[in-house]
Design a protein around this motif. Structure first.
Motif, PDB file in Angstrom:
ATOM      1  N   THR A 129     -38.320 -14.649  21.059  1.00  0.00           N
ATOM      2  CA  THR A 129     -37.744 -15.928  21.478  1.00  0.00           C
ATOM      3  C   THR A 129     -36.764 -15.726  22.627  1.00  0.00           C
ATOM      4  O   THR A 129     -36.313 -14.598  22.901  1.00  0.00           O
ATOM      5  N   GLU A 130     -36.408 -16.832  23.263  1.00  0.00           N
ATOM      6  CA  GLU A 130     -35.391 -16.778  24.309  1.00  0.00           C
ATOM      7  C   GLU A 130     -34.077 -16.260  23.749  1.00  0.00           C
ATOM      8  O   GLU A 130     -33.357 -15.494  24.418  1.00  0.00           O
ATOM      9  N   ALA A 131     -33.745 -16.639  22.525  1.00  0.00           N
ATOM     10  CA  ALA A 131     -32.504 -16.171  21.896  1.00  0.00           C
ATOM     11  C   ALA A 131     -32.540 -14.662  21.685  1.00  0.00           C
ATOM     12  O   ALA A 131     -31.518 -13.974  21.841  1.00  0.00           O
ATOM     13  N   ASP A 132     -33.707 -14.130  21.319  1.00  0.00           N
ATOM     14  CA  ASP A 132     -33.830 -12.680  21.149  1.00  0.00           C
ATOM     15  C   ASP A 132     -33.527 -11.955  22.458  1.00  0.00           C
ATOM     16  O   ASP A 132     -32.814 -10.941  22.478  1.00  0.00           O
TER      17      ASP A 132
ATOM     18  N   ASP B 148     -39.471 -17.907  32.958  1.00  0.00           N
ATOM     19  CA  ASP B 148     -38.063 -17.676  33.256  1.00  0.00           C
ATOM     20  C   ASP B 148     -37.445 -16.705  32.257  1.00  0.00           C
ATOM     21  O   ASP B 148     -36.597 -15.870  32.608  1.00  0.00           O
ATOM     22  N   VAL B 149     -37.864 -16.799  31.004  1.00  0.00           N
ATOM     23  CA  VAL B 149     -37.369 -15.872  29.986  1.00  0.00           C
ATOM     24  C   VAL B 149     -37.891 -14.461  30.270  1.00  0.00           C
ATOM     25  O   VAL B 149     -37.147 -13.480  30.181  1.00  0.00           O
ATOM     26  N   MET B 150     -39.167 -14.354  30.622  1.00  0.00           N
ATOM     27  CA  MET B 150     -39.722 -13.051  30.953  1.00  0.00           C
ATOM     28  C   MET B 150     -39.012 -12.447  32.152  1.00  0.00           C
ATOM     29  O   MET B 150     -38.682 -11.247  32.163  1.00  0.00           O
TER      30      MET B 150
END
Length: 358
Positions: free
Chosen positions: A105-108, A176-178
């Motif tokens: 996840t983005e939080a991770d 964007d997270v990647m």
């Protein structure tokens, strides 16, 4: 400047003349050697071996005692960075590396710690210093890291994968997270390689093991871009010498021209490329490393010698070639065939270099 008794490897990476083509082998310290298996058993486990500077030095030097290799490579693993980030790495028998806390996840991703590599990976730098001292200038020492994309795939999937459902899901669904993950990894990889250089590594290689799993456009955006970010931050001269940088993307033959513009000194080639064509494509921009099929070592001595000569003929008597396998040596390879390979490369290439090149 520290004195090197054999600097063929560094000269070749700098596209300078050599008396014979230098050779080293990816995974040259490993399970195909009985002495390695004995040392690993003494260590108690793979990461225990990596974390013990004396034992890591011992296995790094083992292939140099058997074969007339032109470089040593730090004994470590590409997954040291994600391990230090707290993803709970375990090497499972028959399964390979497994992360018990993968990033999904983005939080991770946002929760990943920023590493102090000299503190969090001090055992690697201790190993580099120990190995460099033990080498005594015999041959250069190579440091290395996994590429940001390759590290990210393991961190997201939690293990090796053939289809990368979670990593590609993030790449396409949350680019964007990647990118945030890859940028953090690129900066950490640069810090990590610079620390290895300051500890004594005389060249560094970035292993982009899974770059070939990407389509053309995504390779440029998500793998090559992050490797360029690493290269742009690297120390390029230390201890009075240039520190060459090698990029190796397994399955990267389609992107050689783009890779040649990444400001590295050399490109590693897997066995799917024609070495002569690769040289024509990149011209004089970079040196080339490779690219014998690792499976050749399952053949006879005659077959190994024949294919080694064929590979050398493909490159020709020109500056800028480091002989290597197209990927890591198999644990089932015959060590006697490795000796045949090394001796053939040196003997036959000496004849080629005596003729001169351009």
């Amino acid at each position: 400047m520290s004195t090197l008794k054999n600097d063929r490897f560094l000269r070749a990476l700098n596209r300078e003349p050599v008396d014979a083509t230098p050779i080293w082998v990816m995974r040259q310290a490993g399970r195909y050697l009985p002495e390695y298996r004995a040392t690993r058993a003494r260590a108690g486990g793979f990461m225990d071996l990596c974390r013990n500077a004396e034992l890591a030095c011992e296995v790094t030097l083992q292939p140099l005692e058997r074969f007339d290799l032109d470089a040593a490579i730090l004994f470590s693993d590409i997954l040291t960075i994600p391990d230090a980030m707290g993803l709970d790495l375990e090497f499972q028998a028959g399964e390979g590396p497994v992360f018990h806390k993968p990033l999904r996840t983005e939080a991770d991703v946002a929760a990943l710690p920023k590493l102090d590599v000299n503190r969090d990976l001090d055992y690697v730098m201790n190993a580099v210093r120990t190995i460099r001292s033990a080498l005594g200038g015999r041959v250069p020492l190579i440091g290395f890291s996994g590429s940001p994309w390759t590290l990210a795939t393991y961190m997201i999937e939690g293990a090796g994968s053939k289809e990368y459902p979670f990593a590609k899901g993030m790449l396409y669904g949350q680019p964007d997270v990647m990118h945030a993950l890859l940028d953090q990894l690129a900066d950490t990889v640069a810090d990590y390689l610079n620390a290895q250089i300051l500890a004594g590594a005389q060249a560094v290689q970035i292993f982009d093991t899974w770059g070939g799993a990407l389509p053309f456009a995504q390779y440029d955006e998500f793998s090559l871009r992050s490797m360029k970010r690493v290269v742009s931050q690297l120390i390029r001269e230390h201890d009075g010498r240039k520190v060459p940088v090698i990029l190796f993307t397994k399955g990267g033959g389609a992107w050689l021209e783009a890779m040649a513009d990444a400001d590295a000194d050399a490109l590693g080639l897997d066995w799917s490329c024609d070495l002569g064509e690769a040289r024509a494509r990149v011209g004089h921009k970079v040196a080339l490393q490779g690219n014998l099929d690792p499976g050749t070592l399952f053949g006879s001595d005659e077959a190994v010698a024949r294919e080694a000569r064929r590979t050398l003929d493909k490159f020709g008597p020109n500056p800028g070639h480091v002989f290597n396998l197209g990927h890591g040596i198999s644990q089932f390879a015959n060590a006697d065939r490795v000796k045949t390979l090394v001796d053939t490369v040196h003997d036959y290439s000496a004849e080629l270099h005596a003729k001169g090149g351009n």
